[in-house]
Design an enzyme around this catalytic site. Sequence first.
Site, short mmCIF file in Angstrom:
data_model
loop_
_atom_site.label_atom_id
_atom_site.label_comp_id
_atom_site.label_asym_id
_atom_site.label_seq_id
_atom_site.Cartn_x
_atom_site.Cartn_y
_atom_site.Cartn_z
N GLY A 1 0.83 -1.19 0.00
CA GLY A 1 0.00 0.00 0.00
C GLY A 1 0.87 1.24 0.00
O GLY A 1 2.02 1.20 0.46
N CYS B 1 5.63 -0.04 7.40
CA CYS B 1 5.31 1.14 6.60
C CYS B 1 6.52 1.51 5.76
O CYS B 1 7.65 1.52 6.26
CB CYS B 1 4.92 2.29 7.53
SG CYS B 1 4.47 3.81 6.66
N LEU B 2 6.28 1.85 4.50
CA LEU B 2 7.39 2.23 3.62
C LEU B 2 8.06 3.52 4.11
O LEU B 2 9.23 3.75 3.80
CB LEU B 2 6.90 2.40 2.18
CG LEU B 2 6.36 1.11 1.53
CD1 LEU B 2 5.78 1.41 0.16
CD2 LEU B 2 7.45 0.05 1.45
N HIS C 1 -2.88 7.48 6.66
CA HIS C 1 -1.86 8.37 6.09
C HIS C 1 -2.51 9.66 5.56
O HIS C 1 -1.93 10.74 5.67
CB HIS C 1 -1.11 7.70 4.93
CG HIS C 1 0.06 6.88 5.36
ND1 HIS C 1 1.15 7.42 6.00
CD2 HIS C 1 0.33 5.56 5.22
CE1 HIS C 1 2.04 6.47 6.23
NE2 HIS C 1 1.56 5.33 5.78
N GLN D 1 2.90 10.05 1.32
CA GLN D 1 4.19 9.38 1.50
C GLN D 1 5.19 9.74 0.40
O GLN D 1 6.38 9.50 0.55
CB GLN D 1 4.01 7.86 1.54
CG GLN D 1 3.31 7.37 2.78
CD GLN D 1 3.18 5.88 2.74
OE1 GLN D 1 2.21 5.33 2.21
NE2 GLN D 1 4.17 5.19 3.30
N HIS E 1 -4.75 1.48 7.21
CA HIS E 1 -3.40 2.05 7.35
C HIS E 1 -3.20 3.18 6.34
O HIS E 1 -2.70 4.26 6.68
CB HIS E 1 -2.39 0.91 7.13
CG HIS E 1 -0.96 1.33 7.17
ND1 HIS E 1 -0.10 0.91 8.17
CD2 HIS E 1 -0.20 2.08 6.32
CE1 HIS E 1 1.11 1.41 7.93
NE2 HIS E 1 1.07 2.11 6.81
N GLU E 2 -3.61 2.94 5.08
CA GLU E 2 -3.40 3.95 4.03
C GLU E 2 -4.32 5.16 4.22
O GLU E 2 -3.89 6.30 4.03
CB GLU E 2 -3.58 3.34 2.64
CG GLU E 2 -2.60 2.23 2.30
CD GLU E 2 -1.14 2.56 2.58
OE1 GLU E 2 -0.74 3.73 2.44
OE2 GLU E 2 -0.39 1.64 2.94
#
Length: 178
Positions: free
Chosen positions: A49, A98-99, A144, A54, A140-141
Amino acid sequence: MPQAMIYPILIHPDPRLKKVAQDVPDLSDELRALADDMLKTMYHAPGIGLAAPQIGIDQRVIVMDCVKEEGATPRPTAMFNPKIVESSDEKNIHEEGCLSIPDVYADVERPRDVTVEWLDRDGVLRRETFTGLWATCVQHEIDHLDGVLFIDYLKPLKRQLITRKMQKLKRDIARDKV
């Protein structure tokens, strides 16, 4: 057709990761191209994701693909202005990463099932109920987009330790670029 671009992913702490993203006013070819670039960036990372904040873009756009089985058909999904309209009372705990917080994982409790509404890349209003990993990922996304990171669900001391680790990582990356 222009070549899809791989964006650099912001690393926590970065103030852009804590901002609430702006609604997408209407879909354009530029936004569809952004979603394609985000998918390419996500697969390259690799991740399941990615949210526009991000990569430093202040728009309510997320992409995800939680198909992980070898040989299974990918399901790249782009969502514009996604919002959770229903959440189950039942909870699930998933280990999240998380990226924007590389190599850090922690258990986070979230609703087990969520129903999400969003505009797809054709501007069609979609509604779907997600379960399991897909439910965790979409929550989660969407977090963000609201300036929330998965570490915000952790106890303050653990969050501080992770933040210090990320600050050191950013210093190391900056030093290596010199």
